[in-house]
Design a protein around this motif. Structure first.
Motif, mmCIF file in Angstrom:
data_model
loop_
_atom_site.group_PDB
_atom_site.id
_atom_site.type_symbol
_atom_site.label_atom_id
_atom_site.label_comp_id
_atom_site.label_asym_id
_atom_site.label_seq_id
_atom_site.Cartn_x
_atom_site.Cartn_y
_atom_site.Cartn_z
ATOM 1 N N GLN A 141 0.822 -1.212 0.000
ATOM 2 C CA GLN A 141 0.000 0.000 0.000
ATOM 3 C C GLN A 141 0.856 1.262 0.000
ATOM 4 O OE1 GLN A 141 -4.162 -0.278 1.084
ATOM 5 N NE2 GLN A 141 -3.389 -0.943 3.079
ATOM 6 N N LEU A 142 2.026 1.190 0.607
ATOM 7 C CA LEU A 142 2.937 2.329 0.551
ATOM 8 C C LEU A 142 3.381 2.560 -0.896
ATOM 9 C CD1 LEU A 142 4.387 4.463 2.232
ATOM 10 C CD2 LEU A 142 6.263 2.831 2.560
ATOM 11 N N GLY A 143 3.598 1.475 -1.618
ATOM 12 C CA GLY A 143 3.884 1.589 -3.051
ATOM 13 C C GLY A 143 2.746 2.283 -3.780
ATOM 14 N N ASN A 144 1.500 1.985 -3.390
ATOM 15 C CA ASN A 144 0.334 2.618 -4.014
ATOM 16 C C ASN A 144 0.295 4.116 -3.722
ATOM 17 O OD1 ASN A 144 -0.364 0.080 -4.875
ATOM 18 N ND2 ASN A 144 -1.917 -0.245 -3.308
ATOM 19 N N VAL A 145 0.685 4.490 -2.491
ATOM 20 C CA VAL A 145 0.753 5.911 -2.145
ATOM 21 C C VAL A 145 1.711 6.633 -3.096
ATOM 22 C CG1 VAL A 145 1.599 7.555 -0.419
ATOM 23 C CG2 VAL A 145 0.129 5.659 0.287
ATOM 24 N N TYR A 146 2.897 6.068 -3.274
ATOM 25 C CA TYR A 146 3.877 6.680 -4.183
ATOM 26 C C TYR A 146 3.356 6.683 -5.622
ATOM 27 C CZ TYR A 146 7.325 6.535 -0.401
ATOM 28 O OH TYR A 146 8.004 6.736 0.773
ATOM 29 N N PHE A 147 2.682 5.622 -6.000
ATOM 30 C CA PHE A 147 2.145 5.530 -7.368
ATOM 31 C C PHE A 147 1.152 6.655 -7.623
ATOM 32 C CE2 PHE A 147 -0.851 4.170 -10.570
ATOM 33 C CZ PHE A 147 -0.061 3.567 -11.536
ATOM 34 N N PHE A 148 0.210 6.853 -6.701
ATOM 35 C CA PHE A 148 -0.812 7.886 -6.889
ATOM 36 C C PHE A 148 -0.213 9.287 -6.898
ATOM 37 C CE2 PHE A 148 -3.834 4.649 -4.889
ATOM 38 C CZ PHE A 148 -4.370 4.283 -6.119
ATOM 39 N N ASN A 149 0.941 9.446 -6.250
ATOM 40 C CA ASN A 149 1.623 10.743 -6.252
ATOM 41 C C ASN A 149 2.643 10.864 -7.382
ATOM 42 O OD1 ASN A 149 0.389 12.110 -4.046
ATOM 43 N ND2 ASN A 149 1.488 10.783 -2.629
ATOM 44 N N LYS A 150 2.625 9.889 -8.279
ATOM 45 C CA LYS A 150 3.495 9.868 -9.462
ATOM 46 C C LYS A 150 4.979 9.767 -9.110
ATOM 47 C CE LYS A 150 0.265 12.630 -12.289
ATOM 48 N NZ LYS A 150 -0.668 11.573 -12.428
ATOM 49 N N ASN A 151 5.266 9.284 -7.911
ATOM 50 C CA ASN A 151 6.654 9.014 -7.511
ATOM 51 C C ASN A 151 6.930 7.548 -7.844
ATOM 52 O OD1 ASN A 151 9.155 8.702 -6.347
ATOM 53 N ND2 ASN A 151 8.607 9.681 -4.407
ATOM 54 N N TYR A 152 7.105 7.289 -9.131
ATOM 55 C CA TYR A 152 7.153 5.906 -9.599
ATOM 56 C C TYR A 152 8.423 5.174 -9.178
ATOM 57 C CZ TYR A 152 3.252 7.633 -12.362
ATOM 58 O OH TYR A 152 2.066 8.197 -12.743
ATOM 59 N N ASP A 153 9.524 5.898 -8.990
ATOM 60 C CA ASP A 153 10.759 5.243 -8.541
ATOM 61 C C ASP A 153 10.557 4.587 -7.174
ATOM 62 O OD1 ASP A 153 12.379 5.836 -10.752
ATOM 63 O OD2 ASP A 153 12.758 7.867 -10.008
ATOM 64 N N GLU A 154 9.942 5.328 -6.238
ATOM 65 C CA GLU A 154 9.702 4.782 -4.905
ATOM 66 C C GLU A 154 8.653 3.677 -4.957
ATOM 67 O OE1 GLU A 154 11.132 5.167 -2.004
ATOM 68 O OE2 GLU A 154 12.620 6.522 -2.860
#
Length: 646
Positions: A499-512
Motif C-alpha cells: 500500500q505504501l507503493g500505491n501511495v507513491y504511485f498515486f503521487n506519481k513518484n514511480y521510482d519509490e
C-alpha cells in the motif's frame, strides 16, 4: 410463583409467553440501528466477493465441497492462508439462499442476522427451561429467562450480530442448543426421531463452526448431572452425538485434507506467535507464547464482566508480550484453575456451576491458541459461545443468594441489563462501514499494525475516482502516516509495503513505488497485486520520462520491462508504439498499434496513431483512411489529441 412480591415482577419471572415475546423484541430493539449498515469487514469474503454465494442456490454444491474461503480467493491454496483452513458451509448456504432471493441487499442480510440472534435467545430459554424443570421447578423458568436475557443483552456479541459474517457463530450455538433441546426430548419420549434430530442438529452446528464440538461433551454432562440421566438412554444419546462428530470430521478431512494444522504461517498477521530477528521470522519461546495466551485469557474474563472498550482488532501487536510471569498471566492461570477446581468439587452439589464452567471453558479452550493456532491473538467473536456459560453463572449467583427475594433480583438485574443494552446500542454504529469501523477502533487498537494498514487501504480506495491533484496528495499523505505507523509496529508487513507503493504511485513518484513493489515481490514472489502494480508503475515511469525529459530510449526500457510482465497491456503497447514512432521507427510503431487493434478492434486512439504514423511516412492515403476510421469511432478524437480535422 412466590407470594409477597408485586404482580409485574411475578409476570417478569414466571410468564412464559411474556418471556418469549420479550426476548425476540428485545433482540430487535438492541440491533435495530444496524439495519441501515453496509457490508463490512469479512462480509466480502463470505458474501459480496464470494463467487459461490453470489451464484445463489446453484453455488451450494461448491460451498459444500470447497474450503469456505475458496469462493473469495478463487485460487487453489490461497484459501488456506490461515492454519487448518476453514470448512463452515452452513452460513454460506444461508447467504447463498438470501442472495438468490434478495440480491446484494445489506439491509436484508442484517435483518436475518438479528432474526437468527432473537431465535437463538428463544432456543437458549426453551432448552434451559426444559433442563431445569425437574431439577428445580420453582426457579427453572426464571433462571432460564434471566440467563437468556443476560446473554442477549451482552455487548460482547455486537461483532457477531452487527457483522453479518458472525452468523457462523450464531448458527453454531443455535444448532448446538437445538441439539441439546431434542436430547432432553429424547429422554422424555424415548423416540428415535428425537435422538436422530439431536445428532443431525449437532452436525449442522459443526458445519456452521467447529467450536460446536464442545456440545458433544456439554450435553451428556448436563444430562447426567442435572437431568439425572444415568441409563442406556444417555449412552445412545452420546453415541448419536459422537456419530455426528465423526461424520463432520470425515467431511472436513475430505475437503481440507487429513492433516489440516500441519502448515503454520510465516506472516505475523496470520501467526501472532512469531518474532523477527535480523529480518527472519522465528517462533516465540514457551514463556513468550504462553504469556500472550495468558494475557488474552485474562482479557476475555475482563471483557465479560466489563465490556469496554470494544474493538474488532486484536492483531499484533495490540496484545503486549509481557511474558509468562506477568501479573495478568498469573492471575489468568490462577483464575482458570480455580474455575476448573470449583466446577469439579461442586459437580454433585451445585451442578449448575459445573455446567456453566463447561459452557465457558470448553468452547474458549478451542480458540485459546493452546491446542492449535487459530491465526490471531484473540477476538470478541470468540467469546460468543463461551459467554453462555458466563450468563448461566451470573444468573445462578443471583438466584443462589437471593432465592426468596425476586424483587431484589429484579432491581439488581434491571440496571445490569440496561447498562448492557446501552453499551450494545452505542457500539453498533461503529459497524456501519469499514471506514467508520477502522477509524473508531483505531482509538482502542493503537498498537495493531493491521488496523492502521486497514485505514490506509480505505483511504486509498477513494483515490482512483479523484481528479484534484491537491485532494489526492492530501488523502495519500494521511494514508502514508497510517502506513508508517503500521510498518513501525511490524517492519516486515508486506501488505503495508504494498500500500505504501500505491501511495507513491498515486503521487506519481514511480521510482519509490517500484522499490516498494519489488520489496514485496522479493519476500512474496507469488503476490499478484504487487506484480500487477509493479507492471503499472514501470509503464507510467516510462510515460513520465518520455513526457518530462524526452529521453525516449530510457522510456522504452521501462516500457519493455512493463510489457515483459504483461504483454497484453494495451496502454503499454500503445506507449511503445508512440515511442517507436517518435524516433522514426515507423514499422515498429505500426506493429505495436496493430497489436492494440487485435486486442481492441474499436480503439479509436490506435487508429488515430496509425494515421499519424503513416502521415509521417508520407503515406497519405493510408493516413486518411485511419484518420477517418478513428473519427467514425470517436468524433471527438481530434479534440482529444489537440489536432485539427483536415
Amino acid at each position: 410463583m412466590t407470594t409477597g412480591i408485586p404482580s409485574f415482577i411475578q409476570v417478569f419471572f414466571y410468564d412464559g409467553k411474556f418471556h418469549k415475546l420479550f426476548l425476540v423484541l428485545f433482540s430487535f430493539l438492541l440491533y435495530v440501528n444496524t439495519l441501515g449498515h453496509e457490508f463490512v469487514l469479512d462480509d466480502g469474503i463470505v458474501i459480496t466477493e464470494n463467487k459461490f454465494v453470489k451464484s445463489g442456490i446453484s453455488g451450494i454444491p461448491n460451498i459444500l465441497t470447497k474450503d469456505s474461503f475458496y469462493g473469495f480467493f478463487k485460487k487453489e491454496g490461497k484459501e488456506k492462508l490461515v492454519a487448518g483452513g476453514r470448512y463452515r458451509p452452513m452460513s454460506l448456504i444461508f447467504f447463498a439462499i438470501l442472495y438468490q432471493l434478495f440480491g446484494e441487499d445489506s439491509q436484508i442480510f442484517h435483518f436475518f442476522s438479528i432474526l437468527a440472534y432473537g431465535l437463538l435467545g428463544l432456543i437458549i430459554y426453551s432448552t434451559l427451561k426444559s433442563l431445569l424443570k425437574n431439577y428445580d421447578p420453582s426457579f427453572g423458568m426464571p433462571l432460564a429467562f434471566v440467563t437468556s436475557l443476560i446473554f442477549i443483552a451482552h455487548p460482547i456479541h455486537t461483532e457477531c450480530v452487527a457483522n453479518i459474517k458472525g452468523l457462523d457463530e450464531i448458527l453454531a450455538l443455535l444448532f448446538s442448543m437445538l441439539s441439546f433441546y431434542f436430547s432432553l426430548r429424547y429422554f422424555d419420549s424415548q423416540k428415535l426421531t428425537d435422538l436422530l434430530f439431536s445428532g443431525a442438529l449437532l452436525l449442522f452446528g459443526l458445519l456452521s463452526k467447529e467450536n460446536a464440538i464442545s456440545y458433544v461433551f456439554i450435553i451428556p454432562c448436563a444430562s447426567y448431572l442435572i437431568y439425572n440421566q444415568k441409563n442406556k438412554s444417555l449412552f445412545w444419546l452420546s453415541a448419536s452425538l459422537c456419530l455426528a462428530t465423526i461424520i463432520f470430521v470425515i467431511m472436513r478431512s475430505n475437503i481440507l485434507g487429513f492433516n489440516p494444522f500441519s502448515t503454520v504461517s510465516k506472516e505475523l498477521m496470520n501467526n501472532p506467535f512469531l518474532k523477527y530477528q535480523n529480518g527472519i521470522a522465528t517462533p516465540m519461546d514457551f514463556g513468550e507464547k504462553f504469556g500472550i495466551i495468558g494475557y488474552t485469557l485474562y482479557e476475555y474474563i475482563r471483557l465479560l464482566f466489563f465490556p469496554h472498550p470494544l474493538t474488532h482488532d486484536y492483531y499484533p501487536k495490540q496484545i503486549p508480550t509481557l511474558g509468562l510471569w506477568s501479573i495478568q498471566s498469573i492471575l489468568c492461570y490462577l483464575c482458570y484453575s480455580m474455575i476448573l477446581f470449583y466446577a469439579w468439587i461442586k459437580r454433585n452439589i451445585n451442578p449448575e456451576i459445573t455446567i456453566s464452567a463447561l459452557c465457558f471453558m470448553l468452547p474458549l479452550g478451542l480458540v485459546s491458541n493452546i491446542l492449535f493456532p487459530i491465526g490471531t491473538n484473540m477476538g470478541e467473536r470468540f467469546l460468543f459461545m463461551p459467554s453462555l456459560g458466563f450468563s448461566i453463572f451470573i444468573s445462578y449467583l443471583l438466584f443462589k443468594y437471593f432465592r426468596l427475594k425476586l424483587n431484589i433480583i429484579f432491581y439488581i438485574l434491571c440496571p445490569l441489563i440496561l447498562g448492557y443494552a446501552i453499551a450494545t446500542f452505542v457500539r453498533n454504529p461503529a459497524w456501519h462501514d469499514n471506514e467508520t469501523l477502522f477509524k473508531t477502533d483505531a482509538k482502542t487498537s493503537v498498537n495493531s499494525a493491521k488496523i492502521h494498514n486497514g485505514i490506509a487501504g480505505i483511504l486509498l480506495e477513494k483515490v482512483p475516482e479523484m481528479k484534484d491533484t491537491a485532494a489526492i496528495r492530501s488523502i495519500t499523505n494521511i494514508a502514508k502516516k497510517e502506513l508508517d505507523i503500521a510498518l513501525k509496529i511490524h517492519p516486515l508487513y508486506m501488505e503495508a509495503n504494498l500500500q505504501l507503493g500505491n501511495v507513491y504511485f498515486f503521487n506519481k513518484n514511480y521510482d519509490e513505488a517500484i522499490l516498494q513493489y519489488n520489496k514485496v515481490l522479493k519476500s512474496l514472489p507469488e503476490d499478484e497485486d504487487a506484480f500487477k502494480n509493479l507492471q503499472y508503475a514501470l509503464r507510467e515511469k516510462g510515460r513520465q520520462i518520455a513526457m518530462l525529459t524526452g529521453n525516449v530510449p530510457l522510456a522504452k526500457d521501462y516500457l519493455k520491462q512493463s510489457l515483459g510482465m504483461n504483454p497484453d497491456d494495451v496502454e503499454a503497447t500503445m506507449l511503445m508504439g508512440i515511442a517507436e514512432g517518435s524516433t522514426g521507427n515507423t514499422e515498429e510503431a505500426i506493429k505495436y498499434f496493430q497489436k492494440v487493434l487485435v486486442k481492441e478492434p474499436k480503439n479509436a486512439q490506435a487508429y488515430f496513431n496509425l494515421g499519424i504514423t503513416y502521415k509521417n511516412a508520407n503515406q497519405i492515403t493510408k493516413s486518411d483512411s485511419f484518420f477517418n476510421q478513428a473519427f467514425i469511432l470517436d468524433s471527438k478524437i481530434y479534440e482529444k489529441n489537440g489536432a485539427d480535422k483536415k
